[in-house]
Every structure is written in C-alpha cells, then in structure tokens.
Design a protein around this motif. Structure first.
Motif, PDB file in Angstrom:
ATOM      1  N   MET A   1       0.841  -1.198   0.000  1.00 57.96           N
ATOM      2  CA  MET A   1       0.000   0.000   0.000  1.00 57.96           C
ATOM      3  C   MET A   1       0.882   1.256   0.000  1.00 57.96           C
ATOM      4  N   GLU A   2       1.933   1.288   0.856  1.00 59.07           N
ATOM      5  CA  GLU A   2       2.826   2.446   0.913  1.00 59.07           C
ATOM      6  C   GLU A   2       3.573   2.619  -0.394  1.00 59.07           C
ATOM      7  N   LEU A   3       3.970   1.487  -1.020  1.00 57.66           N
ATOM      8  CA  LEU A   3       4.699   1.566  -2.290  1.00 57.66           C
ATOM      9  C   LEU A   3       3.812   2.152  -3.390  1.00 57.66           C
ATOM     10  N   PHE A   4       2.556   1.729  -3.440  1.00 59.81           N
ATOM     11  CA  PHE A   4       1.631   2.264  -4.441  1.00 59.81           C
ATOM     12  C   PHE A   4       1.463   3.783  -4.260  1.00 59.81           C
ATOM     13  N   GLU A   5       1.400   4.225  -2.973  1.00 63.12           N
ATOM     14  CA  GLU A   5       1.254   5.658  -2.722  1.00 63.12           C
ATOM     15  C   GLU A   5       2.469   6.427  -3.223  1.00 63.12           C
ATOM     16  N   GLN A   6       3.675   5.892  -2.975  1.00 59.55           N
ATOM     17  CA  GLN A   6       4.895   6.560  -3.419  1.00 59.55           C
ATOM     18  C   GLN A   6       4.982   6.604  -4.947  1.00 59.55           C
ATOM     19  N   ILE A   7       4.554   5.510  -5.589  1.00 58.20           N
ATOM     20  CA  ILE A   7       4.585   5.484  -7.058  1.00 58.20           C
ATOM     21  C   ILE A   7       3.637   6.536  -7.633  1.00 58.20           C
ATOM     22  N   ARG A   8       2.429   6.614  -7.102  1.00 58.53           N
ATOM     23  CA  ARG A   8       1.453   7.559  -7.604  1.00 58.53           C
ATOM     24  C   ARG A   8       1.916   9.004  -7.368  1.00 58.53           C
ATOM     25  N   ARG A   9       2.529   9.252  -6.194  1.00 55.17           N
ATOM     26  CA  ARG A   9       2.991  10.608  -5.897  1.00 55.17           C
ATOM     27  C   ARG A   9       4.158  10.991  -6.796  1.00 55.17           C
ATOM     28  N   GLU A  10       5.070  10.049  -7.029  1.00 58.08           N
ATOM     29  CA  GLU A  10       6.235  10.345  -7.882  1.00 58.08           C
ATOM     30  C   GLU A  10       5.800  10.607  -9.323  1.00 58.08           C
ATOM     31  N   TYR A  11       4.830   9.832  -9.766  1.00 62.30           N
ATOM     32  CA  TYR A  11       4.364  10.041 -11.148  1.00 62.30           C
ATOM     33  C   TYR A  11       3.655  11.390 -11.280  1.00 62.30           C
ATOM     34  N   GLU A  12       2.889  11.790 -10.264  1.00 55.46           N
ATOM     35  CA  GLU A  12       2.104  13.024 -10.338  1.00 55.46           C
ATOM     36  C   GLU A  12       2.954  14.264 -10.106  1.00 55.46           C
ATOM     37  N   PHE A  13       3.898  14.196  -9.148  1.00 58.19           N
ATOM     38  CA  PHE A  13       4.648  15.390  -8.764  1.00 58.19           C
ATOM     39  C   PHE A  13       6.155  15.252  -9.000  1.00 58.19           C
ATOM     40  N   GLY A  14       6.592  14.106  -9.496  1.00 58.32           N
ATOM     41  CA  GLY A  14       8.021  13.893  -9.686  1.00 58.32           C
ATOM     42  C   GLY A  14       8.402  13.796 -11.151  1.00 58.32           C
ATOM     43  N   VAL A  15       9.013  12.648 -11.490  1.00 59.57           N
ATOM     44  CA  VAL A  15       9.550  12.471 -12.849  1.00 59.57           C
ATOM     45  C   VAL A  15       8.450  12.496 -13.896  1.00 59.57           C
ATOM     46  N   GLY A  16       7.281  12.001 -13.573  1.00 59.27           N
ATOM     47  CA  GLY A  16       6.136  12.129 -14.472  1.00 59.27           C
ATOM     48  C   GLY A  16       6.059  11.102 -15.572  1.00 59.27           C
ATOM     49  N   THR A  17       6.990  10.128 -15.610  1.00 58.00           N
ATOM     50  CA  THR A  17       6.929   9.079 -16.643  1.00 58.00           C
ATOM     51  C   THR A  17       6.927   7.709 -15.975  1.00 58.00           C
ATOM     52  N   ILE A  18       6.275   6.746 -16.666  1.00 60.08           N
ATOM     53  CA  ILE A  18       6.213   5.388 -16.123  1.00 60.08           C
ATOM     54  C   ILE A  18       7.604   4.784 -16.050  1.00 60.08           C
ATOM     55  N   GLN A  19       8.415   4.981 -17.078  1.00 56.72           N
ATOM     56  CA  GLN A  19       9.748   4.398 -17.102  1.00 56.72           C
ATOM     57  C   GLN A  19      10.616   5.008 -16.011  1.00 56.72           C
ATOM     58  N   GLY A  20      10.503   6.332 -15.805  1.00 57.03           N
ATOM     59  CA  GLY A  20      11.301   6.995 -14.787  1.00 57.03           C
ATOM     60  C   GLY A  20      10.920   6.529 -13.380  1.00 57.03           C
ATOM     61  N   VAL A  21       9.608   6.375 -13.132  1.00 54.72           N
ATOM     62  CA  VAL A  21       9.173   5.896 -11.816  1.00 54.72           C
ATOM     63  C   VAL A  21       9.648   4.468 -11.573  1.00 54.72           C
ATOM     64  N   ALA A  22       9.544   3.620 -12.598  1.00 49.41           N
ATOM     65  CA  ALA A  22       9.982   2.228 -12.459  1.00 49.41           C
ATOM     66  C   ALA A  22      11.471   2.152 -12.166  1.00 49.41           C
ATOM     67  N   ARG A  23      12.256   3.019 -12.845  1.00 48.04           N
ATOM     68  CA  ARG A  23      13.703   3.001 -12.620  1.00 48.04           C
ATOM     69  C   ARG A  23      14.030   3.502 -11.216  1.00 48.04           C
ATOM     70  N   LYS A  24      13.310   4.490 -10.718  1.00 46.02           N
ATOM     71  CA  LYS A  24      13.615   5.059  -9.413  1.00 46.02           C
ATOM     72  C   LYS A  24      13.310   4.074  -8.284  1.00 46.02           C
ATOM     73  N   PHE A  25      12.189   3.367  -8.391  1.00 44.26           N
ATOM     74  CA  PHE A  25      11.789   2.453  -7.307  1.00 44.26           C
ATOM     75  C   PHE A  25      12.219   1.010  -7.544  1.00 44.26           C
ATOM     76  N   GLY A  26      12.826   0.724  -8.699  1.00 45.40           N
ATOM     77  CA  GLY A  26      13.309  -0.621  -8.969  1.00 45.40           C
ATOM     78  C   GLY A  26      12.205  -1.636  -9.146  1.00 45.40           C
ATOM     79  N   VAL A  27      11.100  -1.223  -9.774  1.00 48.47           N
ATOM     80  CA  VAL A  27       9.983  -2.133 -10.001  1.00 48.47           C
ATOM     81  C   VAL A  27       9.703  -2.216 -11.494  1.00 48.47           C
ATOM     82  N   HIS A  28       8.856  -3.168 -11.857  1.00 49.11           N
ATOM     83  CA  HIS A  28       8.502  -3.328 -13.263  1.00 49.11           C
ATOM     84  C   HIS A  28       7.501  -2.236 -13.676  1.00 49.11           C
TER      85      HIS A  28
END
Length: 514
Positions: A1-28
C-alpha cells in the motif's frame, strides 16, 4: 500500500513518466501502471505449481480420503499416515512429506472434511452450573516421575476452578474431590455437567437418559445438586472445563512440578488455583476471585457433614500378620486369627482393633501386592530373630529408605560382640524403642553411638533416655559413661547403676563404673 502511494505521488509530482518511476523504485513498469490505475493493490492468488511427482499417486490419495468419510472419526488417515503408506506401497514415488501434507489439506477442504462447526454462545447465571472432568499430568514425587489423574471442577459463571491430584481416578477419589471443591468454592452448584464417567454412569441409555451408580445417586442426594451428562464423544458440550484444563496445564504443569509426595503436590495445585483468581477473563469486568466472592452468595449451602466415603470391611488377620483389601495385603500388629476393622480411603488404609487405630498404610493401587511395616513384626521377631535378615518387611524398609546404613554397621558391631543370634535380638530390642521414641530419634542415637566409637545397645538406650534426665552434664561425662559400656558383655544391672550415677551427678572415668 505504501509503495503504491509513493509510485502515484512520484508520477504526479516527480519524474512524471512510467519508465522513470519504475527506474527510481526498482519495479517493473507493469506495477507502475497497476498503481496508477488503482490506489489499492489487487490481491492475486499464488500461481499453482505443477506437482509432477505427486500426480501419479493423486488418485491413490483421493481413494483414502473418500473412504475416510465413512470411517470412524478417530480411525481416519492423517497426512503422515498417507505419506507412510505411499512410501510402503509406492516406493518408486519420491515425494516429500510436506508436499503430501499440503495436498491432503487442499483435498480435505474441497471435500468438506475440515469444515469448522459453529457453536452458540451460552450465558450462565451465578451458581447455576459447574463442569467436571479428569485429565492426566506428570509430576516428580520424591525421586520418581509419576503419571497422575487430576480432578478439575470449573464454575461457568465466575470461571473459578479447583484442581487436585490422585494416583487413580477411582469413585472414592471422584467423590472426595467433589467435597474438597465444594469447600473451596464455599457452596454447592445447582447443576454439575460431566462426561459419561464410570464413577457416575453405569450405562448410557437412549437420548439423555443414564443409569447411574447407586453411590453417586446417594452422594448427589446428600449434597442436593443436579447432574447432567454430555452426549458421548461430544466434549464441546463441556467446553469450559476443557479450556480450563489446557490453560492450567500450560501455566502450572510446565515445567513438570516437583513435590515430596501427593499431599505436597496438592498444596502447590491449591496455590496455583489461588493465583488464577487474579486473572480477568475476556468479557468479564472483574477478576476471577472477585466473581467467585459474588457467586458464593448464590450457591447452595454446604452440608453440615461430608458424605461418608470410607470403605469399611472386617478382614481376619492371616498367619503372615496381614489383612486383605482389594487383593492387596497390609501388615498389622495383631495376632493371627483376630478380626479387625479396615477403613479404606482414596489415600490410606487404616486397621482398627478394640477402638484403636493399630496400623496406617498408604493405599496401594496395584494388585496382589504386599505392603509391610517392619515395626508390626518386631514382637514376633523377638522370638524368631533369625528371620529378620531375609524378611520382606526389612527389604521394603531398605527400598523406601527407612533402613539407614548406620543400622547395618551397628548390627555388625552387635554380632561381633554378642554373636549373630543374640546380636540380632539386641538390634530388635532397639527397634522396639523406635516405636516409643520414634525412628528418627533412634537413627540419631545409633549414629551418635557409632561416632563415639561405641557399638553396644545399652549406649543407644542411654542416648535415647539422656534427654529425660533432670539436668544436663558436660559431654566429657557422657563420653566417659559411654566408654564404660565397652567392657565385655555389660549387664542390665550395670546399666541401671549407670543411670543411678547419672542422676546423682557422679563422675565416671574410663573403664568399668566405679
């Protein structure tokens, strides 16, 4: 649940791309898309793994489980038993026991064999019901571990419980424990619930009807309670006492308790019951002890006298100085052919003659055993001293530790001094003094005489009676007196003279009395 929240926040207010979020958190990237689609992760069942080794014998296991549905509940296959049979009947199938256990559980769930039963919660008014049961527990009594039968009565309203132990779950013990429990609770419950115990039930009839034993009916009438019996093989009908047994065993029988004897163990169990009165049961507002005090006012009053539980018989003493009770023989200091009154309780056997208790033995629960006390044969042994060495009473005293090694050493001194026949007779005379002064005082006197280098029976008699004289004297005077006994073959007259000198306060020098 916490990981999903961080992914959604990073995509909305951070790098803004799926590939960038995946690379930052080390997930698919697929997980990033799932998090952006739903804030709550979707639960996915674990994928089914193939079981190539189990598949050839799956039908074999299925046949067992289907057959078990018609088999008696306590004679069905366990997962371990199925694994054992696979090893024996299909040795070519190399499958792990853990794999078999998981598969058996899955199939039992699918077949409805592990479906839990639903019960209806019950409420109990104060003093309305208590539940009774027996259970087994081990304890170290002395230096021996023994399996005991433990009686338990539990109040269903207050949750208070009483435990006490016995060697055997006899009817006498069963009824005696009831009376002890009533005294512990301070009154009698209106209804007691039982299994179909043989102590109370002679035969189970149709439905709830039971043919009860006559003694239990009389006991119930004396204490004025009602009894109810569970359906056979339905222990959940008295689940309160079943849970009490498990809780008490975990808290007070672990580690295995140690006690001198059964009485000492029961003191420990009573203390454990008192400790449990400080507990607060879930759903209760007060401690168990406080609830017991409230409930005491709702219990039936105690009877003025306990129910007579002692089993009385009138056996005749045989030519071995024994009486029989339940196939076992107990020694009594009464002449052969005399009829005595035997009172058998759950713990002891007492023999009464002419209004006096002449013998008390711990009750034996074996069959065809001999329980003998050497003191009961001393009068006979004075006339037959040669029978002492090989006698069964002496062997039993040695076995239970009532015959110390100092007695054997002193016996050797007496034999050297007087010869075997008279030396043994002198020893028997000393043992007679043990009946008057106590065996412990006799043992101390014998050991003191040996420590002072004196091996004469008159010296032991002197040490036993010295405390009765009017005034004390220095130890040097006592040693001098004891030295006087070491002359060859002292006579009774010498002993009387010595006591007279001791009373007068005269001095004694080494050698004969002067």
């Amino acid at each position: 649940m916490e990981l999903f929240e961080q992914i959604r926040r990073e995509y909305e207010f951070g790098v803004g791309t799926i590939q960038g979020v995946a690379r930052k958190f080390g997930v698919h990237r697929r997980m990033v898309r799932e998090a952006l689609a739903e804030a709550i992760p979707v639960h996915k069942p674990p994928p089914e793994r193939p079981r190539p080794r189990l598949e050839p014998v799956g039908g074999f296991i299925e046949d067992f489980l289907v057959a078990d549905q018609k088999a008696p509940r306590k004679q069905r296959h366990t997962a371990h038993r199925i694994y054992t049979r696979l090893q024996q009947e299909h040795p070519q199938c190399k499958v792990a026991e853990s794999t078999v256990r998981r598969y058996v559980r899955e199939r039992k769930l699918a077949l409805g064999m592990l479906a839990g039963e639903t019960f209806v919660p019950q409420s109990y008014p104060w003093g309305s019901e208590a539940q009774v049961d027996w259970y087994e527990a081990d304890a170290d009594l002395g230096d021996k571990r023994q399996t005991l039968q433990v009686f338990v009565m539990r109040s269903m309203a207050s949750a208070g419980a009483f435990h006490c132990s016995y060697y055997r779950a006899t009817q006498q013990a069963f009824l005696e424990a009831h009376q002890l429990a009533f005294r512990y609770f301070g009154g009698v419950f209106r209804r007691l619930r039982y299994d179909n115990l043989s102590s109370a039930v002679k035969r189970v009839l149709r439905g709830s009807r039971r043919e009860e034993t006559q003694r239990f009916i009389a006991f119930r009438s004396h204490w004025q309670f009602q009894s109810e019996f569970c359906t056979p093989a339905e222990a959940h009908e008295k689940g309160g006492v079943e849970n009490e047994v498990g809780t008490f065993r975990r808290n007070h029988w672990v580690p295995v308790p140690k006690a001198r004897d059964l009485a000492d163990l029961d003191v420990q169990l009573l203390q454990a019951c008192r400790e449990d009165e400080a507990r607060v049961i879930a759903g209760h507002d007060q401690t168990v002890g406080s609830a017991m005090l409230i409930e005491r006012g709702y219990l039936l009053p105690l009877a003025e006298d306990d129910f007579e539980l002692v089993e009385v018989s009138f056996p005749k003493v045989n030519n071995l100085g024994q009486i029989k009770a339940h196939t076992n023989a107990y020694s009594v200091p009464v002449s052969a052919g005399v009829v005595v009154e035997a009172k058998l309780s759950s713990a002891t056997l007492e023999a009464w003659h002419e209004g006096k208790c002449v013998a008390t033995h711990e009750r034996c629960y074996g069959r065809h055993q001999e329980i003998l006390n050497l003191e009961h044969y001393l009068d006979v042994l004075e006339d037959k001293p040669g029978a002492l060495l090989g006698s069964k009473p002496l062997a039993q005293w040695r076995k239970v530790g009532r015959w110390p090694a100092s007695y054997d050493h002193f016996w050797e001194h007496l034999n050297e001094r007087y010869g075997r026949h008279k030396g043994t007779k002198e020893l028997i005379g000393l043992l007679q003094l043990g009946r008057v002064y106590g065996q412990e005082k006799l043992r101390v006197a014998v050991e003191e005489a040996l420590a002072l280098g004196c091996g004469d029976s008159a010296a032991v008699r002197y040490l036993l009676t010295a405390s009765q004289l009017e005034r004390d004297v220095p130890m040097s005077l006592v040693v001098g007196k004891l030295a006087a006994f070491e002359r060859p073959l002292p006579t009774v007259t010498d002993y009387d003279q010595l006591l007279g000198i001791r009373s007068a306060g005269a001095e004694v020098v080494g050698g004969p009395v002067r």
